[in-house]
Design a protein around this motif. Structure first.
Motif, PDB file in Angstrom:
ATOM      1  N   GLU A  94       0.844  -1.190   0.000  1.00  0.00           N
ATOM      2  CA  GLU A  94       0.000   0.000   0.000  1.00  0.00           C
ATOM      3  C   GLU A  94       0.877   1.237   0.000  1.00  0.00           C
ATOM      4  N   ASP A  95       0.461   2.247  -0.745  1.00  0.00           N
ATOM      5  CA  ASP A  95       1.203   3.499  -0.758  1.00  0.00           C
ATOM      6  C   ASP A  95       0.963   4.232   0.553  1.00  0.00           C
ATOM      7  N   VAL A  96       2.040   4.505   1.261  1.00  0.00           N
ATOM      8  CA  VAL A  96       1.961   5.317   2.471  1.00  0.00           C
ATOM      9  C   VAL A  96       2.088   6.788   2.111  1.00  0.00           C
ATOM     10  N   ALA A  97       2.846   7.078   1.061  1.00  0.00           N
ATOM     11  CA  ALA A  97       2.999   8.452   0.589  1.00  0.00           C
ATOM     12  C   ALA A  97       3.296   8.419  -0.898  1.00  0.00           C
ATOM     13  N   ARG A  98       2.876   9.468  -1.587  1.00  0.00           N
ATOM     14  CA  ARG A  98       3.093   9.600  -3.019  1.00  0.00           C
ATOM     15  C   ARG A  98       3.629  10.986  -3.315  1.00  0.00           C
ATOM     16  N   ASP A  99       4.196  11.135  -4.516  1.00  0.00           N
ATOM     17  CA  ASP A  99       4.694  12.429  -4.992  1.00  0.00           C
ATOM     18  C   ASP A  99       5.744  13.023  -4.061  1.00  0.00           C
ATOM     19  N   ILE A 100       6.660  12.151  -3.595  1.00  0.00           N
ATOM     20  CA  ILE A 100       7.776  12.581  -2.762  1.00  0.00           C
ATOM     21  C   ILE A 100       8.976  12.861  -3.662  1.00  0.00           C
ATOM     22  N   GLU A 101       9.755  13.883  -3.318  1.00  0.00           N
ATOM     23  CA  GLU A 101      10.879  14.302  -4.157  1.00  0.00           C
ATOM     24  C   GLU A 101      12.153  13.559  -3.746  1.00  0.00           C
ATOM     25  N   VAL A 102      12.519  12.574  -4.520  1.00  0.00           N
ATOM     26  CA  VAL A 102      13.740  11.787  -4.342  1.00  0.00           C
ATOM     27  C   VAL A 102      13.923  11.378  -2.873  1.00  0.00           C
ATOM     28  N   PRO A 103      13.052  10.514  -2.356  1.00  0.00           N
ATOM     29  CA  PRO A 103      13.250  10.039  -0.980  1.00  0.00           C
ATOM     30  C   PRO A 103      14.517   9.200  -0.882  1.00  0.00           C
ATOM     31  N   TRP A 104      15.262   9.375   0.198  1.00  0.00           N
ATOM     32  CA  TRP A 104      16.554   8.674   0.363  1.00  0.00           C
ATOM     33  C   TRP A 104      16.594   8.009   1.737  1.00  0.00           C
ATOM     34  N   GLY A 105      16.968   8.736   2.762  1.00  0.00           N
ATOM     35  CA  GLY A 105      17.012   8.141   4.089  1.00  0.00           C
ATOM     36  C   GLY A 105      15.615   7.902   4.655  1.00  0.00           C
ATOM     37  N   LEU A 106      15.498   6.839   5.466  1.00  0.00           N
ATOM     38  CA  LEU A 106      14.237   6.512   6.137  1.00  0.00           C
ATOM     39  C   LEU A 106      14.584   5.881   7.484  1.00  0.00           C
ATOM     40  N   ALA A 107      14.014   6.411   8.553  1.00  0.00           N
ATOM     41  CA  ALA A 107      14.274   5.877   9.891  1.00  0.00           C
ATOM     42  C   ALA A 107      13.003   5.989  10.708  1.00  0.00           C
ATOM     43  N   PHE A 108      12.792   5.026  11.594  1.00  0.00           N
ATOM     44  CA  PHE A 108      11.547   4.945  12.345  1.00  0.00           C
ATOM     45  C   PHE A 108      11.681   5.569  13.727  1.00  0.00           C
ATOM     46  N   LEU A 109      10.692   6.380  14.075  1.00  0.00           N
ATOM     47  CA  LEU A 109      10.575   6.923  15.422  1.00  0.00           C
ATOM     48  C   LEU A 109      10.035   5.846  16.359  1.00  0.00           C
ATOM     49  N   PRO A 110      10.208   6.015  17.660  1.00  0.00           N
ATOM     50  CA  PRO A 110       9.757   4.969  18.590  1.00  0.00           C
ATOM     51  C   PRO A 110       8.287   4.593  18.454  1.00  0.00           C
ATOM     52  N   GLY A 111       7.435   5.520  18.066  1.00  0.00           N
ATOM     53  CA  GLY A 111       6.020   5.210  17.934  1.00  0.00           C
ATOM     54  C   GLY A 111       5.637   4.518  16.654  1.00  0.00           C
ATOM     55  N   GLY A 112       6.577   4.360  15.717  1.00  0.00           N
ATOM     56  CA  GLY A 112       6.299   3.664  14.465  1.00  0.00           C
ATOM     57  C   GLY A 112       6.205   4.555  13.247  1.00  0.00           C
ATOM     58  N   ASP A 113       6.038   5.879  13.428  1.00  0.00           N
ATOM     59  CA  ASP A 113       6.086   6.778  12.280  1.00  0.00           C
ATOM     60  C   ASP A 113       7.504   6.786  11.712  1.00  0.00           C
ATOM     61  N   ALA A 114       7.615   7.136  10.430  1.00  0.00           N
ATOM     62  CA  ALA A 114       8.916   7.200   9.776  1.00  0.00           C
ATOM     63  C   ALA A 114       9.294   8.638   9.474  1.00  0.00           C
ATOM     64  N   LEU A 115      10.579   8.933   9.593  1.00  0.00           N
ATOM     65  CA  LEU A 115      11.133  10.164   9.046  1.00  0.00           C
ATOM     66  C   LEU A 115      11.792   9.824   7.724  1.00  0.00           C
ATOM     67  N   VAL A 116      11.512  10.628   6.700  1.00  0.00           N
ATOM     68  CA  VAL A 116      12.009  10.387   5.347  1.00  0.00           C
ATOM     69  C   VAL A 116      12.725  11.633   4.858  1.00  0.00           C
ATOM     70  N   ALA A 117      13.925  11.452   4.315  1.00  0.00           N
ATOM     71  CA  ALA A 117      14.719  12.554   3.785  1.00  0.00           C
ATOM     72  C   ALA A 117      14.466  12.720   2.298  1.00  0.00           C
TER      73      ALA A 117
END
Length: 335
Positions: A24-47
């Motif tokens: 399933e798409d969690v996000a679309r139309d992102i500009e060149v996503p590279w880094g991805l790391a998860f916060l303790p609650g399960g959300d992701a930070l994406v660079a």
């Protein structure tokens, strides 16, 4: 064909692999996503590589920009690259980022409501071979994959941070117990490391871009030399180098991010436009299979705290065919 050479094979998913038919798409139309790391609650930070933005992404909600890293100089393969979350995030709130600045590649840490603090720099930048993956290991030290910056000799120079895997304290100093006291270098002889992951026994694996012949998955041992630019692929063991466990032709792989869950290794392939899945047994990767060949270039793969597998595409990086919704962040739920 070497026993470590990957072939394009398809079939039923091995045991333990998330349901790759239920993306399933969690996000679309992102500009060149590279880094991805998860916060303790399960959300992701994406660079976002080119913009320097960091997005907070979670299923069922629109991505939210939560930070902009100042000083990002995106050119070629450089820009805002890897992200890592402090193992003590609940106490200190630190996020770490590897990015290309005007003069070098560097690492900063920051709180989402604060200014960045430079903790390590002087990694030579270039239009290619900038490395960029960072991750905290089981020992709570920060591991850094760098590239040779287009000059292979740097990979064999123990005084250069380029073409290395570095092991740093959370403050950016050489970690205690490194092979050379006072040096950040953990392993050397790498061309361009963009994937780092540990198995459940704490063994480190890394993905490395080859040049013309072989991409690699290496098991990393402290102080060892992986051969670049003197060796590409297999054949270095007799000369004191460490041979890779898996190799591919670059047209089949160009591996970037990797992830390990249970006894399965996942490898995101850019030029190969597929997800490679290999089995791990007693620290050895084998039996790779190709999956997910319909999404285009794959940059990052990450195992989420809830057992899901997340992927980012990289079709807007200037080298891919852009599809509707690109770039996308896709989640495959745990079985």
């Amino acid at each position: 064909m070497s026993a470590g050479t990957a072939t394009v094979a398809t079939g039923s998913n091995p045991a333990g692999v998330p349901d790759l038919t239920a993306g399933e798409d969690v996000a679309r139309d992102i500009e060149v996503p590279w880094g991805l790391a998860f916060l303790p609650g399960g959300d992701a930070l994406v660079a976002e590589r080119n913009s320097g933005h960091i997005l907070r992404v979670s299923p069922g909600r629109a991505p939210q920009q939560v930070y902009k890293v100042p000083g990002v100089a995106a050119r070629g393969e450089g820009g805002l690259l890897g992200l890592a979350i402090s193992p003590q995030y609940a106490e200190n709130g630190y996020v770490y980022a590897y990015f290309t600045a005007d003069t070098d590649n560097r690492i900063v840490r920051f709180r989402l409501d604060g200014e960045p603090e430079a903790i390590f720099g002087g990694i030579a930048k270039a239009d290619s071979h900038d490395g960029g993956r960072i991750a905290f290991g089981p020992d709570n030290m920060l591991y850094v994959g760098t590239g040779d910056g287009g000059q292979g000799a740097r990979a064999q120079d123990p005084a250069s941070p380029n073409g290395k895997i570095l092991r740093l304290t959370p403050e950016g100093g050489p970690a205690p117990g490194n092979p050379i006291p006072g040096s950040p270098v953990y392993s050397l002889g790498h061309r361009n490391v963009q994937g780092l992951a540990w198995d459940r026994a704490g063994r480190l694996f890394a993905a490395e871009f080859g040049q013309d012949a072989f991409d690699e998955i290496n098991r990393i041992e402290p102080g060892r030399n992986y051969g670049w630019p003197l060796v590409e692929g297999m054949g270095g063991a007799g000369r004191g180098f460490i041979d890779p466990q898996l190799v591919w032709a670059p047209s089949d792989a160009s591996p970037s991010g990797i992830a390990i869950a249970a006894d399965t290794l996942y490898v995101a392939a850019l030029r190969g436009e597929r997800l490679w899945i290999a089995m791990l047994h007693d620290g050895v990767a084998s039996d790779p299979m190709a999956q997910l060949e319909d999404y285009g270039r794959l940059r990052t793969v990450a195992a989420a705290p809830d057992g899901a597998l997340w992927l980012t595409t990289s079709n807007t990086d200037g080298r891919g065919d852009i599809r509707s919704g690109d770039d996308r962040i896709i989640r495959f739920p745990a079985r």
